[in-house]
Design an enzyme around this catalytic site. Structure first.
Site, PDB file in Angstrom:
ATOM      1  N   THR A  57      23.438  13.210 -14.333  1.00 31.01           N
ATOM      2  CA  THR A  57      23.004  14.432 -13.660  1.00 31.01           C
ATOM      3  C   THR A  57      22.834  14.114 -12.177  1.00 31.01           C
ATOM      4  OG1 THR A  57      21.925  15.160 -15.691  1.00 31.01           O
ATOM      5  CG2 THR A  57      21.232  16.233 -13.645  1.00 31.01           C
ATOM      6  N   ASP A  99      21.891   9.067 -18.432  1.00 28.04           N
ATOM      7  CA  ASP A  99      21.491  10.444 -18.124  1.00 28.04           C
ATOM      8  C   ASP A  99      19.993  10.624 -18.379  1.00 28.04           C
ATOM      9  OD1 ASP A  99      21.958  12.992 -17.145  1.00 28.04           O
ATOM     10  OD2 ASP A  99      22.485  13.820 -19.099  1.00 28.04           O
TER      11      ASP A  99
END
Length: 194
Positions: A47, A8
């Site tokens: 994400t 991430d």
């Protein structure tokens, strides 16, 4: 070299090491980090704007996904906007562009950016994970090894900062819209009116 994939990597997960040093950074939020030996990771996570194509294709993956995310993050930090954004056509089209590795350098923003910086980004945002730079190779790239005192002119840096502010404002507006939509849905589900 510890075979840990962060999974991430994004600007929001970077921290400055100290208030007096603007070039030593730390990576935060290790909640999705996992050991990665021989591309054995399978869980879809991260994400959306930063995920690598192999993750979207549902393939096993390894630490190479972090290098893709680093390329996206460097693009954003220099240009002030995202190479893959769902504002134009929604998330499905954004995922299609990620899988195809389709992004462009806006000449107005990237016109004053060094060829070395653009080369590094192009070698990180590569669809074929086997051709993507490793962390070791990225650190040996000329963008890191050449110490150019003025990689960006102040004018271009100011433009990047303006672009980044616009992007953050759009992101906040979108988050506010999502809250309103979720609240409306919740009221409908609970019979609280329209």
């Amino acid at each position: 070299h510890h075979s840990i994939a962060h999974r991430d990597i994004k600007p929001e997960n970077l921290l400055l090491a100290s208030k007096t040093n603007d070039h030593e950074i730390m990576l935060a939020d290790l909640g999705l980090a996992a050991e990665s030996r021989d591309r054995t990771l399978k869980e879809p996570c991260g994400t959306p704007n930063y995920v690598a194509p192999e993750l979207l294709r549902g393939e096993n993956y390894g630490m190479e996904v972090d290098m893709w995310s680093c390329g996206v993050m460097i693009f954003i930090l220099i240009g002030g906007y995202m190479p893959f954004d769902d504002n134009d056509g929604g998330q499905g089209k954004m995922y299609a562009r990620i899988k195809a590795g389709q992004f462009e350098f806006d000449p107005e923003v990237f016109g004053g950016v060094s060829q070395a910086a653009k080369s590094l980004i192009k070698q990180l945002i590569v669809v074929d994970w086997q051709k993507r730079l490793s962390a070791r190779a990225a650190l040996a790239h000329p963008w890191f090894t050449q110490h150019q005192p003025h990689a960006l002119s102040e004018t271009k840096l100011a433009l990047s900062q303006t672009q980044m502010k616009k992007w953050r404002a759009r992101k906040r507006l979108r988050a506010a819209q999502d809250v309103v939509l979720a609240s409306t849905r919740m009221r409908r589900l609970t019979g609280g009116g329209t």
